[in-house]
Design an enzyme around this catalytic site. Structure first.
Site, PDB file in Angstrom:
ATOM      1  N   PHE A  74       1.051  -1.460  -0.265  1.00  0.00           N
ATOM      2  CA  PHE A  74       0.028   0.448   0.268  1.00  0.00           C
ATOM      3  C   PHE A  74       0.677   1.189   0.310  1.00  0.00           C
ATOM      4  O   PHE A  74       2.100   1.148   0.157  1.00  0.00           O
ATOM      5  CB  PHE A  74      -0.798  -0.452   1.268  1.00  0.00           C
ATOM      6  CG  PHE A  74      -2.151   1.001   0.795  1.00  0.00           C
ATOM      7  CD1 PHE A  74      -2.882   1.172   0.400  1.00  0.00           C
ATOM      8  CD2 PHE A  74      -2.086   2.334   1.948  1.00  0.00           C
ATOM      9  CE1 PHE A  74      -3.672   2.375   0.114  1.00  0.00           C
ATOM     10  CE2 PHE A  74      -2.716   3.130   2.083  1.00  0.00           C
ATOM     11  CZ  PHE A  74      -3.246   3.328   1.129  1.00  0.00           C
ATOM     12  N   ASP A  75       0.509   2.065  -0.341  1.00  0.00           N
ATOM     13  CA  ASP A  75       1.180   3.886  -0.304  1.00  0.00           C
ATOM     14  C   ASP A  75       2.233   4.252   0.493  1.00  0.00           C
ATOM     15  O   ASP A  75       3.327   4.540   0.737  1.00  0.00           O
ATOM     16  CB  ASP A  75       0.826   4.451  -1.866  1.00  0.00           C
ATOM     17  CG  ASP A  75      -0.770   4.990  -0.783  1.00  0.00           C
ATOM     18  OD1 ASP A  75      -1.533   4.144  -0.055  1.00  0.00           O
ATOM     19  OD2 ASP A  75      -1.165   6.335  -0.853  1.00  0.00           O
ATOM     20  N   LYS A  87     -10.482   0.318   8.637  1.00  0.00           N
ATOM     21  CA  LYS A  87     -11.354  -0.364   8.052  1.00  0.00           C
ATOM     22  C   LYS A  87     -11.931  -1.346   8.731  1.00  0.00           C
ATOM     23  O   LYS A  87     -13.260  -1.372   8.999  1.00  0.00           O
ATOM     24  CB  LYS A  87     -10.524  -1.134   7.063  1.00  0.00           C
ATOM     25  CG  LYS A  87      -9.640   0.308   5.448  1.00  0.00           C
ATOM     26  CD  LYS A  87      -9.188   0.866   6.364  1.00  0.00           C
ATOM     27  CE  LYS A  87      -7.834   1.569   5.495  1.00  0.00           C
ATOM     28  NZ  LYS A  87      -7.303   2.731   6.394  1.00  0.00           N
TER      29      LYS A  87
HETATM   30  C1  LIG Z   1      -3.924  -1.713   2.821  1.00  0.00           C
HETATM   31  C2  LIG Z   1      -3.472  -0.562   3.819  1.00  0.00           C
HETATM   32  N1  LIG Z   1      -2.591  -0.209   4.615  1.00  0.00           N
HETATM   33  C3  LIG Z   1      -2.972   0.728   5.647  1.00  0.00           C
HETATM   34  C4  LIG Z   1      -3.150   1.742   5.141  1.00  0.00           C
HETATM   35  C5  LIG Z   1      -2.684   3.151   6.349  1.00  0.00           C
HETATM   36  O1  LIG Z   1      -3.573   3.629   7.452  1.00  0.00           O
HETATM   37  P1  LIG Z   1      -4.209   4.078   7.504  1.00  0.00           P
HETATM   38  O2  LIG Z   1      -4.546   5.481   7.102  1.00  0.00           O
HETATM   39  O3  LIG Z   1      -5.454   4.610   8.729  1.00  0.00           O
HETATM   40  O4  LIG Z   1      -3.208   5.161   8.143  1.00  0.00           O
HETATM   41  C6  LIG Z   1      -4.067   1.232   4.581  1.00  0.00           C
HETATM   42  C7  LIG Z   1      -5.057   2.825   4.150  1.00  0.00           C
HETATM   43  O5  LIG Z   1      -6.377   3.242   3.398  1.00  0.00           O
HETATM   44  C8  LIG Z   1      -4.132   0.117   3.425  1.00  0.00           C
HETATM   45  O6  LIG Z   1      -5.560   0.685   2.686  1.00  0.00           O
END
Ligand SMILES: Cc1ncc(COP(=O)(O)O)c(C=O)c1O
Length: 458
Positions: free
Chosen positions: A124-125, A258
Protein backbone atom coordinates in the site's frame (compact mmCIF):
# COMPACT_ATOMS: atom_id res chain seq x y z
CA UNK A 1 -40.88 -17.50 -4.48
CA UNK A 2 -37.33 -17.38 -3.18
CA UNK A 3 -36.88 -14.53 -0.74
CA UNK A 4 -34.44 -11.84 -1.92
CA UNK A 5 -31.39 -10.83 0.07
CA UNK A 6 -31.88 -8.10 2.70
CA UNK A 7 -29.27 -6.38 4.87
CA UNK A 8 -28.93 -7.68 8.44
CA UNK A 9 -29.41 -4.22 9.97
CA UNK A 10 -31.86 -1.32 10.02
CA UNK A 11 -31.00 2.39 9.99
CA UNK A 12 -31.23 4.39 13.20
CA UNK A 13 -29.76 7.73 12.14
CA UNK A 14 -29.41 9.44 8.75
CA UNK A 15 -27.18 12.20 7.36
CA UNK A 16 -28.36 14.43 4.49
CA UNK A 17 -26.21 14.68 1.39
CA UNK A 18 -26.35 17.64 -0.99
CA UNK A 19 -27.31 17.45 -4.64
CA UNK A 20 -25.57 19.86 -7.03
CA UNK A 21 -25.52 20.76 -10.72
CA UNK A 22 -22.85 19.90 -13.25
CA UNK A 23 -21.93 23.58 -13.59
CA UNK A 24 -21.43 23.94 -9.85
CA UNK A 25 -19.24 20.85 -9.79
CA UNK A 26 -17.14 22.16 -12.69
CA UNK A 27 -16.48 25.35 -10.73
CA UNK A 28 -15.59 23.41 -7.58
CA UNK A 29 -13.20 21.00 -9.30
CA UNK A 30 -11.35 23.86 -11.06
CA UNK A 31 -10.96 25.57 -7.69
CA UNK A 32 -9.63 22.27 -6.30
CA UNK A 33 -6.94 22.22 -9.04
CA UNK A 34 -8.55 19.03 -10.36
CA UNK A 35 -7.43 17.17 -7.23
CA UNK A 36 -10.42 15.39 -5.69
CA UNK A 37 -8.73 15.47 -2.26
CA UNK A 38 -9.11 19.26 -2.35
CA UNK A 39 -12.90 19.21 -2.67
CA UNK A 40 -15.08 20.19 0.22
CA UNK A 41 -16.96 17.00 1.17
CA UNK A 42 -20.28 18.85 1.25
CA UNK A 43 -19.84 19.35 -2.50
CA UNK A 44 -19.69 15.59 -3.03
CA UNK A 45 -22.93 13.63 -3.49
CA UNK A 46 -21.58 10.10 -3.08
CA UNK A 47 -18.15 9.89 -1.51
CA UNK A 48 -16.16 6.85 -2.61
CA UNK A 49 -12.75 8.43 -2.01
CA UNK A 50 -12.04 5.82 0.61
CA UNK A 51 -13.58 3.15 2.79
CA UNK A 52 -11.15 4.22 5.50
CA UNK A 53 -12.82 5.64 8.59
CA UNK A 54 -15.95 6.50 6.60
CA UNK A 55 -18.24 3.66 7.69
CA UNK A 56 -21.21 3.77 10.05
CA UNK A 57 -20.73 2.53 13.59
CA UNK A 58 -23.34 0.32 15.22
CA UNK A 59 -25.54 1.24 18.19
CA UNK A 60 -23.34 -1.02 20.35
CA UNK A 61 -20.22 0.84 19.23
CA UNK A 62 -21.85 4.20 20.00
CA UNK A 63 -22.79 2.87 23.43
CA UNK A 64 -19.06 2.15 24.00
CA UNK A 65 -18.29 5.75 23.03
CA UNK A 66 -20.35 6.90 26.00
CA UNK A 67 -18.55 4.72 28.52
CA UNK A 68 -15.01 5.22 27.19
CA UNK A 69 -12.40 5.50 29.93
CA UNK A 70 -10.13 8.46 29.13
CA UNK A 71 -7.50 7.72 31.78
CA UNK A 72 -3.98 8.35 30.55
CA UNK A 73 -2.66 4.98 31.74
CA UNK A 74 -4.27 1.56 32.09
CA UNK A 75 -7.77 2.61 31.04
CA UNK A 76 -10.52 -0.01 31.03
CA UNK A 77 -11.17 0.77 27.34
CA UNK A 78 -7.55 -0.16 26.56
CA UNK A 79 -7.82 -3.38 28.55
CA UNK A 80 -11.08 -4.26 26.77
CA UNK A 81 -9.41 -3.72 23.40
CA UNK A 82 -6.28 -5.64 24.40
CA UNK A 83 -8.40 -8.66 25.32
CA UNK A 84 -10.31 -8.60 22.02
CA UNK A 85 -7.12 -8.16 19.95
CA UNK A 86 -5.57 -11.18 21.71
CA UNK A 87 -8.73 -13.24 21.17
CA UNK A 88 -9.09 -12.35 17.48
CA UNK A 89 -5.45 -12.28 16.34
CA UNK A 90 -3.82 -14.67 18.81
CA UNK A 91 -0.76 -12.37 19.04
CA UNK A 92 0.81 -11.88 22.48
CA UNK A 93 1.71 -8.19 22.42
CA UNK A 94 -0.30 -5.19 21.35
CA UNK A 95 0.34 -1.46 20.86
CA UNK A 96 -2.44 0.97 19.91
CA UNK A 97 -1.63 3.71 17.37
CA UNK A 98 -3.73 6.53 15.96
CA UNK A 99 -4.04 4.92 12.49
CA UNK A 100 -2.46 2.40 10.13
CA UNK A 101 0.47 4.44 8.87
CA UNK A 102 1.34 5.29 12.46
CA UNK A 103 1.56 1.57 13.21
CA UNK A 104 3.85 1.25 10.17
CA UNK A 105 5.95 4.17 11.35
CA UNK A 106 6.42 2.64 14.80
CA UNK A 107 7.09 -0.94 13.67
CA UNK A 108 9.29 0.04 10.73
CA UNK A 109 11.33 2.35 12.97
CA UNK A 110 12.17 -0.74 14.99
CA UNK A 111 12.82 -3.04 12.03
CA UNK A 112 14.00 -1.26 8.85
CA UNK A 113 17.47 0.18 8.15
CA UNK A 114 18.81 2.05 5.12
CA UNK A 115 19.47 -0.28 2.18
CA UNK A 116 17.04 -2.97 3.36
CA UNK A 117 14.66 -4.87 1.08
CA UNK A 118 11.02 -5.44 2.07
CA UNK A 119 9.27 -7.87 -0.28
CA UNK A 120 5.56 -8.60 -0.28
CA UNK A 121 2.44 -8.49 -2.43
CA UNK A 122 1.70 -4.98 -3.80
CA UNK A 123 2.54 -2.64 -0.92
CA UNK A 124 0.00 0.00 0.00
CA UNK A 125 1.22 3.56 -0.66
CA UNK A 126 1.80 4.49 3.01
CA UNK A 127 3.64 1.20 3.56
CA UNK A 128 5.83 1.85 0.55
CA UNK A 129 6.25 5.47 1.64
CA UNK A 130 7.46 4.40 5.08
CA UNK A 131 9.86 1.87 3.54
CA UNK A 132 11.28 4.35 1.01
CA UNK A 133 11.44 7.15 3.60
CA UNK A 134 13.98 4.90 5.40
CA UNK A 135 15.94 4.52 2.13
CA UNK A 136 14.90 0.90 1.85
CA UNK A 137 13.22 -0.80 -1.13
CA UNK A 138 9.79 -2.40 -1.42
CA UNK A 139 9.80 -5.33 -3.88
CA UNK A 140 6.44 -6.35 -5.33
CA UNK A 141 6.13 -10.13 -5.65
CA UNK A 142 2.41 -10.32 -6.51
CA UNK A 143 1.35 -12.99 -9.03
CA UNK A 144 1.23 -11.74 -12.64
CA UNK A 145 -2.51 -12.46 -12.94
CA UNK A 146 -3.16 -9.50 -10.63
CA UNK A 147 -2.05 -7.10 -13.34
CA UNK A 148 -4.59 -8.19 -15.93
CA UNK A 149 -8.00 -6.88 -14.91
CA UNK A 150 -9.86 -9.36 -17.12
CA UNK A 151 -8.30 -12.57 -15.77
CA UNK A 152 -10.57 -14.33 -13.30
CA UNK A 153 -8.50 -15.71 -10.43
CA UNK A 154 -9.99 -16.26 -6.97
CA UNK A 155 -6.95 -14.94 -5.09
CA UNK A 156 -5.32 -12.20 -7.11
CA UNK A 157 -3.59 -10.82 -4.02
CA UNK A 158 -1.40 -13.94 -3.81
CA UNK A 159 2.37 -13.79 -3.70
CA UNK A 160 4.33 -15.46 -6.51
CA UNK A 161 6.47 -17.83 -4.44
CA UNK A 162 9.24 -17.98 -7.08
CA UNK A 163 9.49 -14.19 -7.22
CA UNK A 164 9.72 -14.11 -3.42
CA UNK A 165 12.34 -16.85 -3.27
CA UNK A 166 14.41 -15.02 -5.90
CA UNK A 167 14.46 -11.95 -3.66
CA UNK A 168 15.54 -14.16 -0.74
CA UNK A 169 18.31 -15.69 -2.87
CA UNK A 170 19.55 -12.34 -4.18
CA UNK A 171 19.93 -10.66 -0.78
CA UNK A 172 21.39 -11.81 2.54
CA UNK A 173 18.75 -12.35 5.21
CA UNK A 174 20.22 -9.48 7.28
CA UNK A 175 19.04 -7.15 4.47
CA UNK A 176 15.45 -8.41 4.58
CA UNK A 177 13.96 -7.39 7.94
CA UNK A 178 10.57 -8.92 7.11
CA UNK A 179 8.06 -9.75 4.41
CA UNK A 180 4.79 -7.79 4.42
CA UNK A 181 1.62 -9.47 3.26
CA UNK A 182 -1.31 -7.12 2.69
CA UNK A 183 -4.71 -8.78 3.26
CA UNK A 184 -6.73 -8.01 1.22
CA UNK A 185 -4.29 -6.46 -1.24
CA UNK A 186 -5.57 -2.90 -1.69
CA UNK A 187 -3.10 -1.85 -4.40
CA UNK A 188 -3.92 -4.94 -6.49
CA UNK A 189 -7.63 -4.07 -6.37
CA UNK A 190 -8.79 -5.25 -2.93
CA UNK A 191 -7.95 -8.79 -3.95
CA UNK A 192 -7.70 -11.57 -1.38
CA UNK A 193 -4.80 -13.85 -0.48
CA UNK A 194 -5.57 -17.54 -0.02
CA UNK A 195 -4.70 -19.50 3.10
CA UNK A 196 -2.72 -21.88 0.91
CA UNK A 197 -0.59 -18.97 -0.32
CA UNK A 198 -0.21 -17.51 3.17
CA UNK A 199 1.02 -20.92 4.38
CA UNK A 200 3.50 -21.18 1.50
CA UNK A 201 4.85 -17.67 2.15
CA UNK A 202 5.09 -18.47 5.85
CA UNK A 203 7.00 -21.71 5.20
CA UNK A 204 9.44 -19.99 2.84
CA UNK A 205 9.98 -17.19 5.36
CA UNK A 206 10.71 -19.76 8.08
CA UNK A 207 13.12 -21.59 5.78
CA UNK A 208 15.05 -18.35 5.15
CA UNK A 209 14.58 -17.14 8.76
CA UNK A 210 12.76 -13.98 7.73
CA UNK A 211 9.79 -12.73 9.79
CA UNK A 212 6.37 -12.35 8.19
CA UNK A 213 4.10 -9.44 9.08
CA UNK A 214 0.59 -8.75 7.85
CA UNK A 215 -0.75 -5.41 6.75
CA UNK A 216 -4.16 -6.47 8.01
CA UNK A 217 -6.42 -3.47 7.24
CA UNK A 218 -9.02 -5.75 5.59
CA UNK A 219 -8.28 -9.05 7.31
CA UNK A 220 -11.99 -9.84 7.86
CA UNK A 221 -12.91 -9.29 4.21
CA UNK A 222 -9.96 -11.52 3.28
CA UNK A 223 -11.33 -14.23 5.58
CA UNK A 224 -14.78 -13.91 3.95
CA UNK A 225 -13.24 -14.64 0.53
CA UNK A 226 -11.36 -17.62 1.98
CA UNK A 227 -14.63 -18.99 3.36
CA UNK A 228 -16.42 -18.47 0.04
CA UNK A 229 -13.65 -19.57 -2.32
CA UNK A 230 -11.20 -21.91 -0.64
CA UNK A 231 -11.88 -25.61 -0.34
CA UNK A 232 -12.01 -26.88 3.21
CA UNK A 233 -12.98 -23.50 4.71
CA UNK A 234 -16.70 -23.37 3.80
CA UNK A 235 -17.77 -24.58 7.24
CA UNK A 236 -15.30 -22.61 9.35
CA UNK A 237 -16.40 -19.44 11.08
CA UNK A 238 -14.79 -16.15 10.05
CA UNK A 239 -13.17 -15.92 13.50
CA UNK A 240 -11.60 -19.38 13.08
CA UNK A 241 -10.24 -18.44 9.66
CA UNK A 242 -8.86 -15.14 10.94
CA UNK A 243 -7.08 -16.89 13.81
CA UNK A 244 -5.56 -19.43 11.45
CA UNK A 245 -4.35 -16.73 9.04
CA UNK A 246 -2.62 -14.78 11.78
CA UNK A 247 -1.04 -17.95 13.18
CA UNK A 248 1.18 -18.14 10.07
CA UNK A 249 2.79 -14.74 10.74
CA UNK A 250 4.90 -13.04 13.38
CA UNK A 251 2.72 -10.00 13.74
CA UNK A 252 0.67 -7.32 12.05
CA UNK A 253 0.02 -3.65 11.59
CA UNK A 254 -3.54 -2.56 10.97
CA UNK A 255 -5.49 0.51 10.04
CA UNK A 256 -8.56 -0.07 12.22
CA UNK A 257 -10.47 2.42 10.05
CA UNK A 258 -11.37 -0.43 7.72
CA UNK A 259 -12.23 -3.79 9.29
CA UNK A 260 -12.07 -2.31 12.77
CA UNK A 261 -15.28 -0.46 11.83
CA UNK A 262 -14.13 2.75 13.52
CA UNK A 263 -13.51 6.25 12.23
CA UNK A 264 -9.96 6.48 13.60
CA UNK A 265 -7.47 4.02 15.03
CA UNK A 266 -4.86 1.38 14.40
CA UNK A 267 -2.55 -1.00 16.19
CA UNK A 268 0.42 -3.32 16.08
CA UNK A 269 0.13 -6.88 17.39
CA UNK A 270 3.03 -9.30 17.43
CA UNK A 271 4.71 -12.23 19.16
CA UNK A 272 8.37 -11.23 19.39
CA UNK A 273 9.10 -9.66 22.77
CA UNK A 274 12.32 -7.97 21.63
CA UNK A 275 10.58 -6.27 18.70
CA UNK A 276 7.69 -5.32 20.97
CA UNK A 277 10.10 -3.63 23.40
CA UNK A 278 11.82 -1.73 20.56
CA UNK A 279 8.48 -0.69 19.08
CA UNK A 280 7.28 0.43 22.52
CA UNK A 281 10.01 3.09 22.61
CA UNK A 282 8.93 4.46 19.21
CA UNK A 283 5.26 4.23 20.17
CA UNK A 284 5.84 6.44 23.19
CA UNK A 285 7.90 8.86 21.10
CA UNK A 286 5.51 9.16 18.15
CA UNK A 287 2.06 8.13 19.38
CA UNK A 288 1.66 8.44 23.14
CA UNK A 289 1.75 6.20 26.17
CA UNK A 290 1.41 2.50 25.39
CA UNK A 291 -2.12 2.21 26.76
CA UNK A 292 -3.60 4.75 24.37
CA UNK A 293 -1.08 5.33 21.53
CA UNK A 294 -2.91 8.25 19.98
CA UNK A 295 -6.43 6.88 20.49
CA UNK A 296 -9.18 8.13 22.75
CA UNK A 297 -10.47 5.65 25.34
CA UNK A 298 -13.90 5.81 23.69
CA UNK A 299 -12.42 4.95 20.28
CA UNK A 300 -10.60 1.96 21.76
CA UNK A 301 -13.91 0.75 23.23
CA UNK A 302 -15.68 1.17 19.89
CA UNK A 303 -12.85 -0.68 18.16
CA UNK A 304 -13.14 -3.60 20.57
CA UNK A 305 -16.81 -3.97 19.55
CA UNK A 306 -16.04 -3.27 15.87
CA UNK A 307 -13.49 -6.11 15.67
CA UNK A 308 -16.10 -8.53 16.94
CA UNK A 309 -18.77 -7.24 14.53
CA UNK A 310 -16.56 -7.23 11.43
CA UNK A 311 -15.64 -10.87 11.99
CA UNK A 312 -19.30 -11.96 11.82
CA UNK A 313 -20.38 -13.64 8.58
CA UNK A 314 -23.71 -11.79 8.24
CA UNK A 315 -22.06 -8.40 8.36
CA UNK A 316 -19.35 -9.44 5.88
CA UNK A 317 -21.86 -10.91 3.48
CA UNK A 318 -23.85 -7.65 3.32
CA UNK A 319 -20.66 -5.64 2.92
CA UNK A 320 -18.84 -7.67 0.26
CA UNK A 321 -22.00 -8.48 -1.70
CA UNK A 322 -22.95 -4.79 -1.93
CA UNK A 323 -19.60 -4.11 -3.56
CA UNK A 324 -20.24 -7.03 -5.94
CA UNK A 325 -23.73 -5.64 -6.72
CA UNK A 326 -22.15 -2.43 -8.03
CA UNK A 327 -19.47 -4.40 -9.89
CA UNK A 328 -22.01 -6.61 -11.62
CA UNK A 329 -24.09 -3.59 -12.73
CA UNK A 330 -20.99 -2.08 -14.31
CA UNK A 331 -20.09 -5.34 -16.04
CA UNK A 332 -23.65 -5.52 -17.39
CA UNK A 333 -23.18 -2.02 -18.85
CA UNK A 334 -19.88 -3.08 -20.47
CA UNK A 335 -17.75 -0.82 -18.24
CA UNK A 336 -14.24 -2.32 -17.81
CA UNK A 337 -13.59 -3.15 -14.15
CA UNK A 338 -11.13 -5.30 -12.24
CA UNK A 339 -12.44 -8.85 -11.91
CA UNK A 340 -13.23 -10.64 -9.77
CA UNK A 341 -14.55 -7.71 -7.73
CA UNK A 342 -12.50 -6.62 -4.75
CA UNK A 343 -13.80 -6.76 -1.18
CA UNK A 344 -13.99 -3.05 -0.44
CA UNK A 345 -14.02 -1.37 -3.82
CA UNK A 346 -14.65 -1.59 -7.51
CA UNK A 347 -11.71 -0.59 -9.66
CA UNK A 348 -12.31 0.96 -13.08
CA UNK A 349 -9.69 -0.01 -15.64
CA UNK A 350 -8.76 3.35 -17.16
CA UNK A 351 -6.38 1.78 -19.69
CA UNK A 352 -9.40 0.10 -21.27
CA UNK A 353 -11.93 2.83 -20.46
CA UNK A 354 -10.05 5.85 -21.88
CA UNK A 355 -7.10 4.60 -23.95
CA UNK A 356 -7.61 7.75 -26.04
CA UNK A 357 -6.01 9.84 -23.29
CA UNK A 358 -2.18 9.47 -23.25
CA UNK A 359 -0.74 7.81 -20.10
CA UNK A 360 1.57 10.80 -19.58
CA UNK A 361 -1.61 12.86 -19.18
CA UNK A 362 -2.86 10.78 -16.23
CA UNK A 363 -5.83 9.05 -17.83
CA UNK A 364 -7.14 7.52 -14.57
CA UNK A 365 -7.11 10.94 -12.94
CA UNK A 366 -9.01 12.30 -15.96
CA UNK A 367 -11.66 9.59 -15.54
CA UNK A 368 -11.98 10.25 -11.79
CA UNK A 369 -12.51 13.98 -12.47
CA UNK A 370 -15.13 13.22 -15.13
CA UNK A 371 -17.05 10.97 -12.73
CA UNK A 372 -17.18 13.80 -10.24
CA UNK A 373 -18.35 16.33 -12.83
CA UNK A 374 -21.02 14.01 -14.27
CA UNK A 375 -22.41 12.47 -11.05
CA UNK A 376 -20.95 14.28 -8.05
CA UNK A 377 -19.22 10.99 -7.20
CA UNK A 378 -15.74 11.12 -5.72
CA UNK A 379 -13.44 8.18 -6.45
CA UNK A 380 -9.65 8.17 -6.40
CA UNK A 381 -6.87 7.61 -8.91
CA UNK A 382 -4.74 4.51 -8.31
CA UNK A 383 -2.32 4.91 -11.18
CA UNK A 384 0.62 7.04 -12.26
CA UNK A 385 -0.17 9.91 -9.90
CA UNK A 386 -0.26 7.57 -6.90
CA UNK A 387 2.78 5.60 -8.10
CA UNK A 388 4.81 8.78 -7.65
CA UNK A 389 8.30 9.38 -9.04
CA UNK A 390 11.21 6.96 -8.83
CA UNK A 391 13.19 8.07 -5.74
CA UNK A 392 16.48 7.86 -7.69
CA UNK A 393 15.69 9.02 -11.25
CA UNK A 394 12.73 11.26 -10.26
CA UNK A 395 10.94 10.07 -13.41
CA UNK A 396 7.22 9.26 -13.27
CA UNK A 397 6.63 5.58 -12.52
CA UNK A 398 4.06 3.98 -14.79
CA UNK A 399 2.34 1.09 -12.98
CA UNK A 400 0.89 -1.80 -14.97
CA UNK A 401 -2.63 -0.71 -14.11
CA UNK A 402 -4.26 2.70 -14.32
CA UNK A 403 -7.25 2.41 -12.02
CA UNK A 404 -9.96 4.55 -10.51
CA UNK A 405 -10.96 3.12 -7.16
CA UNK A 406 -14.56 3.40 -6.03
CA UNK A 407 -14.24 2.47 -2.37
CA UNK A 408 -17.55 1.70 -0.71
CA UNK A 409 -17.86 2.89 2.90
CA UNK A 410 -19.15 0.20 5.27
CA UNK A 411 -22.89 0.20 6.18
CA UNK A 412 -23.26 3.72 4.71
CA UNK A 413 -24.90 3.79 1.26
CA UNK A 414 -27.88 1.83 -0.08
CA UNK A 415 -28.16 -0.12 -3.31
CA UNK A 416 -30.03 2.87 -4.82
CA UNK A 417 -26.76 4.76 -4.48
CA UNK A 418 -25.01 1.88 -6.25
CA UNK A 419 -27.55 2.14 -9.11
CA UNK A 420 -26.88 5.90 -9.38
CA UNK A 421 -23.11 5.33 -9.55
CA UNK A 422 -23.50 2.65 -12.22
CA UNK A 423 -25.77 4.88 -14.34
CA UNK A 424 -23.32 7.80 -14.13
CA UNK A 425 -20.51 5.56 -15.31
CA UNK A 426 -22.59 4.11 -18.12
CA UNK A 427 -23.20 7.64 -19.44
CA UNK A 428 -19.49 8.45 -19.34
CA UNK A 429 -18.64 5.12 -20.97
CA UNK A 430 -21.10 5.73 -23.80
CA UNK A 431 -19.31 8.99 -24.71
CA UNK A 432 -15.75 7.78 -23.96
CA UNK A 433 -14.43 8.28 -27.50
CA UNK A 434 -14.73 12.04 -27.10
CA UNK A 435 -12.14 11.98 -24.28
CA UNK A 436 -8.79 13.03 -25.79
CA UNK A 437 -6.94 15.25 -23.35
CA UNK A 438 -5.79 14.68 -19.80
CA UNK A 439 -3.86 16.77 -17.29
CA UNK A 440 -0.41 18.15 -16.52
CA UNK A 441 0.98 18.51 -13.01
CA UNK A 442 1.67 22.09 -11.97
CA UNK A 443 2.75 21.44 -8.37
CA UNK A 444 3.66 18.33 -6.36
CA UNK A 445 5.20 17.21 -3.06
CA UNK A 446 8.45 15.15 -3.07
CA UNK A 447 6.72 12.07 -1.58
CA UNK A 448 3.08 10.88 -1.52
CA UNK A 449 2.26 13.61 -4.00
CA UNK A 450 -1.30 12.47 -4.72
CA UNK A 451 -2.75 14.11 -1.61
CA UNK A 452 -1.69 17.66 -2.52
CA UNK A 453 -0.80 17.57 -6.23
CA UNK A 454 -2.21 20.34 -8.46
CA UNK A 455 -3.19 19.85 -12.10
CA UNK A 456 -4.07 21.89 -15.14
CA UNK A 457 -6.34 20.54 -17.84
CA UNK A 458 -4.63 20.15 -21.22
C1 LIG B 1 -3.72 -1.84 3.04
C2 LIG B 1 -3.54 -0.57 3.80
N1 LIG B 1 -2.50 -0.42 4.63
C3 LIG B 1 -2.31 0.70 5.34
C4 LIG B 1 -3.16 1.77 5.22
C5 LIG B 1 -2.88 3.02 5.99
O1 LIG B 1 -3.82 3.21 6.99
P1 LIG B 1 -4.24 4.66 7.53
O2 LIG B 1 -4.91 5.38 6.44
O3 LIG B 1 -5.11 4.36 8.69
O4 LIG B 1 -2.98 5.36 7.95
C6 LIG B 1 -4.25 1.68 4.37
C7 LIG B 1 -5.19 2.80 4.22
O5 LIG B 1 -5.95 2.92 3.30
C8 LIG B 1 -4.45 0.47 3.63
O6 LIG B 1 -5.48 0.31 2.78
Amino acid sequence: MELPYAEPYKIKMVESIKRSTKNQRLKWIIKANYNLFNLSSENVFIDLLTDSGTGAMSDKQWAEMMIGDESYAGSSSFLKLKKVVKKITGYKYFLPTHQGRAAENVLFSALIKEGDIVPGNSHFDTTKGHIEFRKATAVDCTIDEAFDTSIIHPFKGNVDIDKLENVFKQHPKEKIPFVVLTITCNSAGGQPVSIKNIKEVSLLCKQYEIPLYFDAARFAENAYFIKKREKGYEDKTIKQIVKEVFSYGDGMTISAKKDGLVNMGGFIALNNKKVFKQATVFNIMFEGFITYGGMNGRDMGALAVGLNESTEFNYLESRVEQVAYLGQKLVDYGVPVQQPFGGHAIFLDANKFVPTIPREEFRAQALAVELYVVGGIRGVEIGTVLADRDPVTRENRYPELELVRLAIPRRTYTNNHMDYIAASLKNIYDSRNKAKNGYIITDEAPIMRHFTVKFDKI
